[in-house]
Scaffold this motif. Structure first.
Motif, PDB file in Angstrom:
ATOM      1  N   SER A   1      -2.093  32.051 -50.998  1.00 20.69           N
ATOM      2  CA  SER A   1      -2.935  31.321 -51.953  1.00 20.69           C
ATOM      3  C   SER A   1      -2.391  29.916 -52.192  1.00 20.69           C
ATOM      4  O   SER A   1      -3.169  28.957 -52.352  1.00 20.69           O
ATOM      5  CB  SER A   1      -3.024  32.088 -53.278  1.00 20.69           C
ATOM      6  N   GLN A   2      -1.074  29.753 -52.202  1.00 17.96           N
ATOM      7  CA  GLN A   2      -0.496  28.429 -52.388  1.00 17.96           C
ATOM      8  C   GLN A   2      -0.750  27.529 -51.190  1.00 17.96           C
ATOM      9  O   GLN A   2      -0.951  26.316 -51.334  1.00 17.96           O
ATOM     10  CB  GLN A   2       1.003  28.551 -52.660  1.00 17.96           C
ATOM     11  N   ALA A   3      -0.751  28.114 -49.983  1.00 17.65           N
ATOM     12  CA  ALA A   3      -1.059  27.328 -48.787  1.00 17.65           C
ATOM     13  C   ALA A   3      -2.502  26.852 -48.812  1.00 17.65           C
ATOM     14  O   ALA A   3      -2.805  25.695 -48.481  1.00 17.65           O
ATOM     15  CB  ALA A   3      -0.789  28.154 -47.535  1.00 17.65           C
ATOM     16  N   PHE A   4      -3.423  27.734 -49.214  1.00 15.93           N
ATOM     17  CA  PHE A   4      -4.823  27.324 -49.324  1.00 15.93           C
ATOM     18  C   PHE A   4      -4.992  26.255 -50.408  1.00 15.93           C
ATOM     19  O   PHE A   4      -5.763  25.304 -50.239  1.00 15.93           O
ATOM     20  CB  PHE A   4      -5.711  28.535 -49.633  1.00 15.93           C
ATOM     21  N   ALA A   5      -4.264  26.402 -51.519  1.00 13.64           N
ATOM     22  CA  ALA A   5      -4.300  25.392 -52.577  1.00 13.64           C
ATOM     23  C   ALA A   5      -3.769  24.055 -52.061  1.00 13.64           C
ATOM     24  O   ALA A   5      -4.285  22.987 -52.428  1.00 13.64           O
ATOM     25  CB  ALA A   5      -3.486  25.857 -53.784  1.00 13.64           C
ATOM     26  N   ALA A   6      -2.746  24.110 -51.197  1.00  8.44           N
ATOM     27  CA  ALA A   6      -2.204  22.879 -50.616  1.00  8.44           C
ATOM     28  C   ALA A   6      -3.249  22.168 -49.768  1.00  8.44           C
ATOM     29  O   ALA A   6      -3.358  20.932 -49.806  1.00  8.44           O
ATOM     30  CB  ALA A   6      -0.972  23.201 -49.775  1.00  8.44           C
ATOM     31  N   LEU A   7      -4.040  22.930 -49.012  1.00  9.67           N
ATOM     32  CA  LEU A   7      -5.085  22.310 -48.196  1.00  9.67           C
ATOM     33  C   LEU A   7      -6.172  21.702 -49.077  1.00  9.67           C
ATOM     34  O   LEU A   7      -6.656  20.589 -48.802  1.00  9.67           O
ATOM     35  CB  LEU A   7      -5.691  23.342 -47.237  1.00  9.67           C
ATOM     36  N   VAL A   8      -6.564  22.387 -50.143  1.00 12.70           N
ATOM     37  CA  VAL A   8      -7.547  21.830 -51.075  1.00 12.70           C
ATOM     38  C   VAL A   8      -7.014  20.525 -51.674  1.00 12.70           C
ATOM     39  O   VAL A   8      -7.725  19.512 -51.759  1.00 12.70           O
ATOM     40  CB  VAL A   8      -7.873  22.841 -52.193  1.00 12.70           C
ATOM     41  N   TYR A   9      -5.748  20.537 -52.063  1.00 13.01           N
ATOM     42  CA  TYR A   9      -5.115  19.347 -52.635  1.00 13.01           C
ATOM     43  C   TYR A   9      -5.121  18.193 -51.638  1.00 13.01           C
ATOM     44  O   TYR A   9      -5.440  17.040 -51.993  1.00 13.01           O
ATOM     45  CB  TYR A   9      -3.684  19.689 -53.051  1.00 13.01           C
ATOM     46  N   MET A  10      -4.772  18.482 -50.377  1.00 18.77           N
ATOM     47  CA  MET A  10      -4.743  17.438 -49.355  1.00 18.77           C
ATOM     48  C   MET A  10      -6.130  16.855 -49.108  1.00 18.77           C
ATOM     49  O   MET A  10      -6.280  15.646 -48.892  1.00 18.77           O
ATOM     50  CB  MET A  10      -4.174  18.010 -48.050  1.00 18.77           C
ATOM     51  N   LYS A  11      -7.145  17.695 -49.116  1.00 10.18           N
ATOM     52  CA  LYS A  11      -8.503  17.209 -48.866  1.00 10.18           C
ATOM     53  C   LYS A  11      -8.989  16.296 -49.990  1.00 10.18           C
ATOM     54  O   LYS A  11      -9.715  15.324 -49.748  1.00 10.18           O
ATOM     55  CB  LYS A  11      -9.460  18.396 -48.694  1.00 10.18           C
ATOM     56  N   ILE A  12      -8.572  16.600 -51.205  1.00  9.43           N
ATOM     57  CA  ILE A  12      -9.023  15.813 -52.358  1.00  9.43           C
ATOM     58  C   ILE A  12      -8.153  14.573 -52.563  1.00  9.43           C
ATOM     59  O   ILE A  12      -8.668  13.463 -52.765  1.00  9.43           O
ATOM     60  CB  ILE A  12      -9.024  16.681 -53.625  1.00  9.43           C
ATOM     61  N   LYS A  13      -6.831  14.742 -52.489  1.00  7.82           N
ATOM     62  CA  LYS A  13      -5.902  13.655 -52.804  1.00  7.82           C
ATOM     63  C   LYS A  13      -5.485  12.817 -51.595  1.00  7.82           C
ATOM     64  O   LYS A  13      -5.046  11.675 -51.757  1.00  7.82           O
ATOM     65  CB  LYS A  13      -4.641  14.227 -53.473  1.00  7.82           C
ATOM     66  N   LYS A  14      -5.611  13.374 -50.381  1.00  2.00           N
ATOM     67  CA  LYS A  14      -5.160  12.655 -49.185  1.00  2.00           C
ATOM     68  C   LYS A  14      -6.256  12.642 -48.120  1.00  2.00           C
ATOM     69  O   LYS A  14      -6.049  13.102 -46.984  1.00  2.00           O
ATOM     70  CB  LYS A  14      -3.887  13.305 -48.637  1.00  2.00           C
ATOM     71  N   PRO A  15      -7.421  12.118 -48.451  1.00  2.00           N
ATOM     72  CA  PRO A  15      -8.525  12.131 -47.474  1.00  2.00           C
ATOM     73  C   PRO A  15      -8.289  11.225 -46.273  1.00  2.00           C
ATOM     74  O   PRO A  15      -8.969  11.353 -45.253  1.00  2.00           O
ATOM     75  CB  PRO A  15      -9.723  11.648 -48.306  1.00  2.00           C
ATOM     76  N   HIS A  16      -7.312  10.300 -46.370  1.00  2.00           N
ATOM     77  CA  HIS A  16      -7.057   9.348 -45.294  1.00  2.00           C
ATOM     78  C   HIS A  16      -6.271   9.946 -44.128  1.00  2.00           C
ATOM     79  O   HIS A  16      -6.195   9.329 -43.060  1.00  2.00           O
ATOM     80  CB  HIS A  16      -6.266   8.172 -45.855  1.00  2.00           C
ATOM     81  N   LEU A  17      -5.684  11.130 -44.301  1.00  7.49           N
ATOM     82  CA  LEU A  17      -4.862  11.724 -43.242  1.00  7.49           C
ATOM     83  C   LEU A  17      -5.698  12.025 -42.000  1.00  7.49           C
ATOM     84  O   LEU A  17      -6.852  12.443 -42.091  1.00  7.49           O
ATOM     85  CB  LEU A  17      -4.204  13.011 -43.741  1.00  7.49           C
TER      86      LEU A  17
END
Length: 473
Positions: free
Chosen positions: A375-391
């Protein structure tokens, strides 16, 4: 591995075939030979049990899509540990490494070794169950053998993985073909009124469904293991998604067909009372060739242990390299070029867990903690999509997929706590929190550094190991 500026780093030697072999070989282990009777026992009917196996496979496929994006954006080895570290910081990452190194990975290896030992010892005791001491000694011996293989040579470990993966696929195909022949000959009694007796949607019913899902998901576990060695995969942006998209549909189809074959050969009552469902199937279908099944289970489980041990050792190694565990665990043997200390430590903890453990309780420990960190890994991906869209994203999944998987993961963790609270879950939760008592004095404030340095130097000389660095080429 290769030497660079006085340090060792990982070489990219794992191609597509080896990646598929690692995933399939790790997933297909003891679970499909032991869990079907447990799934059926808790879900109550053959039809519902097949739905559980299908749902678990589809769930892991969807989860794997999120892990493909994580692995192609963050190209470091370490799986959940590195994803949590890069997005949420060192404290939750340490809790993961603390729990994974001391519970999740060793518990998985211990459970596999117990099932391997059960099937190895069973032929020598006829109708009687083998003594617990014999089972645990045999399990310990299997852990030691896998440890030696992985410590000697990386190529040896991957070659063994490829061979054993082929052997287990052949054994499952034997069961599938046998089931097809049984159905063609009219053995369809188990499929009549297939949903009769299904656990109801009541307090006890929801609990039973949750436990059935735990055992089903246990049999699919290993779908995320390839992300633990991203730095060793050739062209991970290509081979990581290909390997997962080939492996998981194949395993899901095989699991469903194998369960159909079991139900064609046995009534639900026979299946639920069988201590070794695959052996019971062999006795009914193969006659004098029954010995093939215990041998297949042993080979399959050994291959799965080898894959889990291979990737589990990397988790320990990466966590140590990033500073969450003692430095000695991040080192590699200077001649054999294997993460020797991490492998030895993983084996040591797995051997300890054998002493009080049994298959059922280990699955409970493992499933609860594994999905908590998923669940934390999935939360990390959600966070990256919202906070780091430039990656840069070589593989991009829609945002609803990781959000959905995060919700499902939380449900799999919380539901057993609400419906069937047991002391095991409390102990695991307290163990996770106890990691903070280690983190702050030893990792954050770096107390006892001098004594740890002396121990590290001593072990470094004793084990002939040297420091390593990441490989992001």
């Amino acid at each position: 591995m290769a030497a660079t500026a006085g340090k060792l780093n990982l070489k990219r030697e794992v191609g597509l075939i080896s990646s598929v072999s690692l995933i399939v070989g790790t997933i297909i282990g003891s679970g499909i030979f032991m869990s079907p009777e447990w799934v059926l026992r808790y879900i109550g009917s053959p039809g519902a049990s097949l739905l559980v196996w299908t749902f678990c496979g589809l769930l892991c496929m969807v989860a794997a899509l999120s892990y493909v994006e994580l692995g192609t954006v963050i190209k470091e080895s370490g799986g959940e540990y590195i994803y949590i570290l890069r997005n949420f910081g060192p404290v939750p990452a340490f809790v993961f490494s603390w729990t994974s190194v001391f519970v999740v990975r060793p518990a998985s290896i211990a459970a596999m070794s117990l099932s391997l030992a059960q099937y190895t010892a069973a032929p020598f005791y006829g109708a009687c169950p083998p003594p617990p001491a014999v089972v645990k000694c045999t399990a310990a011996a299997s852990i030691l053998i896998v440890t030696v293989v992985n410590c000697l040579n990386v190529k040896l470990a991957t070659d063994i993985q490829n061979i054993f993966t082929f052997a287990k696929l052949v054994s499952l195909l034997v069961i599938v073909v046998g089931g097809i022949l049984l159905i063609l000959n009219g053995h369809t009694q188990s499929f009549q009124n297939a949903f009769q007796g299904t656990s109801g949607i009541s307090s006890s019913g929801i609990s039973s469904i949750g436990i059935a899902l735990q055992h089903g998901l246990w049999s699919y576990d290993g779908w995320s293991n390839l992300n633990n060695l991203t730095e060793e995969i050739k062209r991970p942006e290509v081979n990581l998604p290909r390997a997962l998209l080939i492996s998981l549909p194949l395993v899901t189809l095989l699991y469903i067909l194998v369960n159909i074959s079991y139900l064609a050969a046995m009534s639900p009552a026979e299946m639920m009372s069988s201590g070794a469902v695959a052996v019971t199937w062999g006795n009914k279908v193969l006659g004098s060739w029954t010995w093939i099944i215990p041998l297949s289970v042993v080979l399959s489980t050994f291959g799965s242990m080898n894959g889990t041990f291979f990737t589990g050792g990397r988790t320990c190694y990466i966590a140590a390299r990033e500073g969450s565990l003692p430095d000695i665990l991040s080192m590699a043997h200077v001649k054999r070029l294997t993460p020797l200390p991490a492998l030895l430590f993983t084996a040591f903890i797995a051997l300890i867990l054998l002493i009080p453990g049994d298959f059922g309780s280990i699955v409970k420990y493992f499933s609860f903690t594994a999905w908590f960190f998923y669940s934390q890994a999935f939360a990390a991906l959600v966070y990256m999509k919202i906070k780091k869209p430039h990656l840069h994203r070589p593989f991009n999944v829609p945002l609803p997929i990781p959000v959905f998987m995060f919700i499902i993961s939380i449900c799999l963790v919380v539901a057993p706590l609400i419906e069937a609270p047991e002391m095991e879950y409390l102990f695991v939760g307290l163990f996770m929190l106890s990691g903070l008592l280690i983190y702050f004095p030893l990792i954050h404030f770096k107390l006892c550094t001098c004594s740890m340095d002396q121990i590290t130097i001593f072990l470094q000389l004793l084990l002939e190991v040297g420091p390593t660095q990441s490989n992001l080429d």
